[in-house]
Design a protein around this motif. Structure first.
Motif, short mmCIF file in Angstrom:
data_model
loop_
_atom_site.label_atom_id
_atom_site.label_comp_id
_atom_site.label_asym_id
_atom_site.label_seq_id
_atom_site.Cartn_x
_atom_site.Cartn_y
_atom_site.Cartn_z
N LYS A 1 -9.91 7.19 -0.99
CA LYS A 1 -10.14 6.78 0.50
C LYS A 1 -9.07 7.00 1.34
O LYS A 1 -8.06 6.42 1.17
N SER B 1 -5.74 2.26 -0.90
CA SER B 1 -6.75 1.39 -0.22
C SER B 1 -6.88 0.04 -1.32
O SER B 1 -7.38 0.40 -2.45
N TRP B 2 -6.85 -1.16 -0.72
CA TRP B 2 -7.08 -2.33 -1.78
C TRP B 2 -8.07 -2.26 -2.85
O TRP B 2 -7.66 -2.39 -4.08
N ASN C 1 -7.31 -5.08 14.54
CA ASN C 1 -7.44 -4.02 13.71
C ASN C 1 -9.08 -3.94 14.03
O ASN C 1 -9.89 -4.68 13.78
N TRP D 1 -19.10 2.51 6.63
CA TRP D 1 -18.35 1.78 7.83
C TRP D 1 -18.89 2.52 8.86
O TRP D 1 -18.96 3.65 8.89
N TYR E 1 -6.63 7.92 4.92
CA TYR E 1 -6.66 7.65 6.26
C TYR E 1 -5.42 8.34 6.96
O TYR E 1 -5.51 8.35 8.29
N ASN F 1 -1.54 -10.56 8.80
CA ASN F 1 -2.59 -9.42 8.92
C ASN F 1 -3.92 -10.06 8.39
O ASN F 1 -4.04 -10.38 7.41
N GLU F 2 -5.07 -9.85 9.38
CA GLU F 2 -6.12 -10.19 9.06
C GLU F 2 -6.57 -11.51 8.39
O GLU F 2 -6.84 -11.30 7.19
N TYR G 1 -12.39 -1.45 13.18
CA TYR G 1 -12.84 -0.10 12.52
C TYR G 1 -14.36 -0.18 13.08
O TYR G 1 -14.87 0.92 13.18
N GLU H 1 -4.57 -1.50 14.07
CA GLU H 1 -5.10 -0.70 13.15
C GLU H 1 -6.34 -0.01 13.82
O GLU H 1 -7.26 -0.60 14.29
N TRP I 1 -4.40 3.47 11.58
CA TRP I 1 -4.51 3.48 10.20
C TRP I 1 -4.94 4.54 9.63
O TRP I 1 -5.90 5.13 9.66
N HIS J 1 1.22 -9.13 4.98
CA HIS J 1 0.17 -8.32 4.69
C HIS J 1 -0.18 -8.64 3.37
O HIS J 1 -0.40 -7.63 2.44
N TRP J 2 -0.62 -9.72 2.96
CA TRP J 2 -1.52 -9.99 1.70
C TRP J 2 -0.58 -10.32 0.46
O TRP J 2 -1.34 -10.74 -0.47
N ASN K 1 -10.37 0.38 -3.00
CA ASN K 1 -10.92 1.67 -3.06
C ASN K 1 -10.07 2.84 -3.77
O ASN K 1 -10.36 4.01 -3.61
N GLN L 1 0.92 -1.19 0.01
CA GLN L 1 -0.08 0.05 -0.05
C GLN L 1 0.75 1.41 0.12
O GLN L 1 0.45 2.35 -0.42
#
Ligand code: BGP
Length: 473
Positions: free
Chosen positions: A435, A428-429, A295, A348, A437, A165-166, A297, A374, A421, A120-121, A431, A19
């Motif tokens: 967007k 944003s993956w 994380n 959100w 942060y 991560n997640e 939100y 996050e 975050w 992280h992915w 978006n 990112q």
């Protein structure tokens, strides 16, 4: 009110390699599944990619200088596996290790604690091609070797490590929703990939123990505590099931090395339970984390859902308020809108009390310290002529969450730190870059990629004061 934050509290902020870094093909970096995915038409907002991102790879010194000036105590970032082992399981790339070593040294020189996420992915595409990545048991050994290379190199320098991560997000989006690579929609394959991810997490933690690393390690879980829409018993039951299926199903495995019984039975009845070996549960129990990374939100509000009811929904990826579609699992739950909270332009929910609830539920159920890895607000920001960004809405959001953390600490939760975050604006993956942060605005409007100038938002100065006063705000 009494200041509950301990002296050692890590006032931090976060990012992830894909990112922010850019430099997607420099210094022998291998190709990741995200490098490939973003180039499939229609997969990300207007086809945005992280190929340049905010060019942190070349500007890390400038970014760390901004952190130092702000007084940041911790910076959470992720390491790209493809920089360290370009094809996932072969040669180690010294240039990749060197980049992260430089970043870590720069942080330490400014007394900023590095919090390192191993994954992280951005899986090496070579492993996806070779054996379908997370769907193969081989991933456990390859991930552990990659982790070992990093533990060995950064021993003594890095004290806080995040494994995955997640996992709940990259697995469900990758194998059920098809909104992340590898773009699969198959629950059976999802639960199998998830099982191997659980083993990889545990194996990396076990390796950390065997190497007698000095520091703490744990996963980062995307936790959205569940509420029932009302006190109708069928809706309360749906909320219980949702909490089991969406939260305990992961965190119980991390901490207790077992799947929740009710969910396991349901998976078997549906014919989608993963294949497991008896020894797997031994390994899972050996991989207990030191902390739960969270994380946070938003919360989830649900009601009962008939067997022929609502199925897979759609997240809002446009930034047009109200464009999301409710999600559900027929026969179990469906998402509802909580009438008591506000929503962002991406739908959100804004729920600071939910942060306190999240922290307390984790403490009650797992009795582990929590590291908030996050939390933040994704919004449109406006760069004024004079270079200011007046993001009062973000300050308001963060302030309420800091207060909720303070309350949770007062309630008896051990919180190690708070990483917002994000630090700079970033990709944003799904978006794109609209967007935002960050505390630090990155100007991409001209898409002059050489430019990418940084500007401090009002929230940057607000957080500076929070850190300086250890939590007064
Ligand atoms: C989390 C991810 C982050 C980040 C954040 C914001 O799920 O760990 O990488 O992207 O969400 O999400 P989004 O970019 O979709 O607004």
């Amino acid at each position: 009110k009494m200041n509950a934050f301990p002296k050692s509290f890590l006032w931090g902020s976060a990012s992830a390699a894909y990112q922010v870094e850019g430099a997607w093909d420099e210094d022998q970096k291998g190709v990741s599944v995200w490098d490939e995915f973003v180039n499939i038409p229609g997969k990300t907002f207007k086809g945005t990619t992280g190929e340049v991102a905010v060019d942190h790879y070349h500007r890390y010194k400038e970014d760390v200088a901004l952190m130092a000036e702000q007084g940041l105590k911790a910076y959470r970032f992720s390491i790209a596996w493809t920089r360290i082992i370009p094809d996932g399981d072969g040669e180690i790339n010294e240039a990749g290790l060197k980049f992260y070593e430089n970043l870590i040294d720069e942080l330490l020189a400014h007394h900023i604690e590095p919090v390192v996420t191993l994954y992280h992915w951005d899986l090496p595409k070579a492993l996806q091609d070779k054996y379908k990545g997370w769907e193969s048991r081989q991933i456990v050994a390859d991930f552990t070797r990659y982790a070992e290379v990093l533990f060995d190199r950064f021993r003594g320098k890095v004290k806080f490590w995040v494994t995955l991560n997640e996992q709940n997000v990259f697995i469900s989006h990758g194998y059920l929703q098809g909104s992340h690579p590898p773009d699969v929609q198959d629950p059976k394959r999802m639960y199998q990939a998830n099982h191997y991810a659980n083993l990889a997490n545990a194996a990396a933690i076990k390796k950390f123990r065997e190497m007698e690393m000095d520091g703490l390690i744990g996963p980062s879980f995307a936790y959205s505590p569940t509420y029932a829409i009302d006190s109708n018993p069928v809706n309360v039951l749906a909320a219980d099931d949702h909490e089991e299926l969406q939260a305990n199903f992961w965190m119980d495995v991390y901490v207790y090395g077992r799947y929740p019984k009710v969910i396991w039975k349901w998976l078997e009845d549906q014919g989608i339970a993963p294949e497991v070996e008896a020894d797997d549960f031994v390994l899972l129990r050996e991989g207990k984390p030191d902390f739960m990374g969270v994380n946070y939100y938003q919360t989830s509000t649900v009601s009962a859902n008939p067997l022929n009811g609502v199925g897979m929904g759609k997240p809002n990826t446009t930034g047009e308020k109200g464009s999301s579609e409710a999600n559900g699992v027929p026969g179990i739950f469906k998402d509802e809108q909580n009438p008591f909270v506000e929503r962002t332009n991406w739908d959100w929910e804004i729920d600071p009390t939910g942060m306190r609830i999240a922290l307390r539920r984790i403490t009650s159920r797992y009795d582990l310290p929590v590291l908030i890895t996050e939390n933040g607000l994704g919004e449109y920001d406006t760069l004024e002529e004079d270079g200011a960004i007046h993001d009062a809405y973000r300050i308001d959001y963060l302030k309420q969450h800091v207060e909720a953390i303070q309350e949770a600490i007062t309630d008896g939760v051990e919180v190690l730190g708070y990483c917002t975050w994000s630090y700079t604006d970033l990709l944003s993956w799904l978006n794109g870059y609209q967007k935002r942060y960050g505390f630090v605005y990155v100007d991409r409007d001209e898409l002059d990629e050489k430019e990418l100038k940084r500007y401090k938002k009002d929230s940057y100065y607000w957080y500076q004061k929070v850190i300086e006063s250890n939590g007064e705000n």
